[in-house]
Design an enzyme around this catalytic site. Structure first.
Site, short mmCIF file in Angstrom:
data_model
loop_
_atom_site.label_atom_id
_atom_site.label_comp_id
_atom_site.label_asym_id
_atom_site.label_seq_id
_atom_site.Cartn_x
_atom_site.Cartn_y
_atom_site.Cartn_z
CG ASN A 1 -1.81 -1.19 1.32
OD1 ASN A 1 -2.35 -1.62 0.31
ND2 ASN A 1 -1.99 -1.75 2.51
CG HIS B 1 4.74 -2.09 5.35
ND1 HIS B 1 4.68 -0.75 5.63
CD2 HIS B 1 3.45 -2.51 5.28
CE1 HIS B 1 3.42 -0.37 5.73
NE2 HIS B 1 2.64 -1.42 5.51
P1 5GP Z 1 -0.35 -0.66 6.00
O1 5GP Z 1 -1.78 -0.39 6.39
O2 5GP Z 1 0.51 0.54 6.28
O3 5GP Z 1 -0.17 -1.16 4.59
O4 5GP Z 1 0.14 -1.84 6.92
C1 5GP Z 1 0.57 -1.64 8.22
C2 5GP Z 1 0.46 -2.94 8.94
O5 5GP Z 1 1.19 -2.86 10.13
C3 5GP Z 1 -0.98 -3.32 9.32
O6 5GP Z 1 -1.33 -4.55 8.71
C4 5GP Z 1 -0.94 -3.39 10.83
O7 5GP Z 1 -1.73 -4.44 11.33
C5 5GP Z 1 0.53 -3.61 11.11
N1 5GP Z 1 0.99 -3.10 12.40
C6 5GP Z 1 0.68 -1.90 12.94
N2 5GP Z 1 1.31 -1.73 14.09
C7 5GP Z 1 2.05 -2.84 14.30
C8 5GP Z 1 2.94 -3.24 15.34
O8 5GP Z 1 3.20 -2.55 16.32
N3 5GP Z 1 3.52 -4.46 15.20
C9 5GP Z 1 3.28 -5.26 14.12
N4 5GP Z 1 3.90 -6.44 14.09
N5 5GP Z 1 2.44 -4.91 13.12
C10 5GP Z 1 1.84 -3.71 13.21
#
Ligand code: 5GP
Length: 138
Positions: A111, A124
């Site tokens: 994303n 990521h």
């Molecule tokens: P995005 O929405 O930015 O593409 O993905 C971010 C991801 O990071 C989400 O799937 C969310 O669940 C994950 N996430 C957020 N905070 C943490 C954290 O403190 N530890 C881990 N392992 N994952 C996290």
């Protein structure tokens, strides 16, 4: 300036759509940076000098791992030619990490930007597996 922001704000999807801006991007970036520096815990499944992979806190599939560069690039949309080596490294680690998690078929999602669903502004790859996936994505 800016020190008044909270040290850690857990990025939750419930906050989407959030206001794009400096507060969100700085705080979120700090969160994965803290995982890289081992300042906060994560279930790490792979690590080398350039990248780290760990289980997502809120898995969207039986296997949901995040693969991140240790170098902080806020989002794929910000990547430059000079980032080609690290981005290539992340992609070539995907099959190795997938194999280690017993995934034969899997989906990789990136994303880029708030409107695309990005909540943590440290680039990521989502590596998802263990269930069927439909297309188009939501
Ligand atoms: P995005 O929405 O930015 O593409 O993905 C971010 C991801 O990071 C989400 O799937 C969310 O669940 C994950 N996430 C957020 N905070 C943490 C954290 O403190 N530890 C881990 N392992 N994952 C996290």
């Amino acid at each position: 300036m800016g020190c008044e922001q909270p040290a850690v704000v857990l990025p939750v999807r419930a906050s989407f759509p959030f206001r794009p801006g400096r507060l969100n991007s700085r705080v979120m970036s700090t969160l994965f940076g803290k995982i890289v520096r081992k300042e906060i815990p994560a279930q790490i499944v792979y690590e080398d000098d350039q990248c780290m992979a760990f289980h997502d806190l809120h898995p969207q599939a039986p296997v949901h791992v995040l693969i991140i560069p240790k170098q902080e690039i806020a989002k794929l949309g910000d990547a430059k030619q000079e980032d080609a080596a690290v981005l290539g490294h992340l992609m070539t680690k995907v099959p190795e990490i997938a194999r280690s998690l017993n995934l034969r078929d899997f989906r990789v999602v990136v994303n880029s930007g708030a409107a695309a669903g990005q909540t943590v502004f440290h680039l990521h790859l989502h590596l998802l597996g263990g269930r069927p996936f439909s297309w188009p994505p939501g």
